[in-house]
Design a protein around this motif. Sequence first.
Motif, PDB file in Angstrom:
ATOM      1  N   ALA A  81       0.826  -1.211   0.000  1.00  0.00           N
ATOM      2  CA  ALA A  81       0.000   0.000   0.000  1.00  0.00           C
ATOM      3  C   ALA A  81       0.863   1.264   0.000  1.00  0.00           C
ATOM      4  O   ALA A  81       0.405   2.333  -0.416  1.00  0.00           O
ATOM      5  N   ARG A  82       2.091   1.159   0.448  1.00  0.00           N
ATOM      6  CA  ARG A  82       2.992   2.327   0.507  1.00  0.00           C
ATOM      7  C   ARG A  82       3.694   2.592  -0.820  1.00  0.00           C
ATOM      8  O   ARG A  82       4.260   3.651  -1.021  1.00  0.00           O
ATOM      9  N   LYS A  83       3.679   1.620  -1.707  1.00  0.00           N
ATOM     10  CA  LYS A  83       4.436   1.746  -2.953  1.00  0.00           C
ATOM     11  C   LYS A  83       3.738   2.710  -3.913  1.00  0.00           C
ATOM     12  O   LYS A  83       2.518   2.691  -4.066  1.00  0.00           O
ATOM     13  N   ARG A  84       4.543   3.560  -4.560  1.00  0.00           N
ATOM     14  CA  ARG A  84       4.034   4.478  -5.569  1.00  0.00           C
ATOM     15  C   ARG A  84       4.584   4.051  -6.922  1.00  0.00           C
ATOM     16  O   ARG A  84       5.736   3.633  -7.023  1.00  0.00           O
TER      17      ARG A  84
END
Length: 196
Positions: free
Chosen positions: A129-132
């Motif tokens: 969920a933190r990955k962009r």
Amino acid sequence: MIEQNQVIYSVSEVLQTARLLLEAKFSRVLVQGEITDFKHHSSGHMYFSLKDEKGVLRCAFFKGQNMGVAFKPENGMKVVAGGTLSLYQAYGQFQMIVQSLEPQGVGSLQLAFEQLKKKLGEEGLFDPARKRPLPKYPRRVAVVTSAQGAALQDFLKILATRVGIEDFDLFDVKVQGKEAPEEIIRALDEISEQAE
């Protein structure tokens, strides 16, 4: 009963003689065991014991020697310590002055990697969920290196000809010497702040 011509030693003379004999006989030994009672003192010195089924050996691993250790020693870890057997005269305590420390069975770099991966995982940094998503082509590039280095000119030439980017931010830092790591970290922190 003490005889008339018998030599009487002071406590410090006995301890100093024992220390010199130990250090001469065991000037470089390798000892394997399990770390117990590990303490990393605020001075940077590490104190711990190595144990096996039949004994315990107290150890001192001073800051000047332990700074090169890539992994974090922990209780329960099996290691091979290299150093000198000595005597701490103030307390008459037998100990090992550690000069090198390696994990037993796993290389120190691999262990350091595993420890860092575990720590970052516990902080949630691998959470999907933190990955962009990364852009296909970056709009701007930050370059952290010495402005006087030949490597910079080579990199900029490749950046312009192969990637087509001529817009960049140069963070001029030392890349050698004691100040280099601190300057590089400071530049990376600044880049991170600008990117937010």
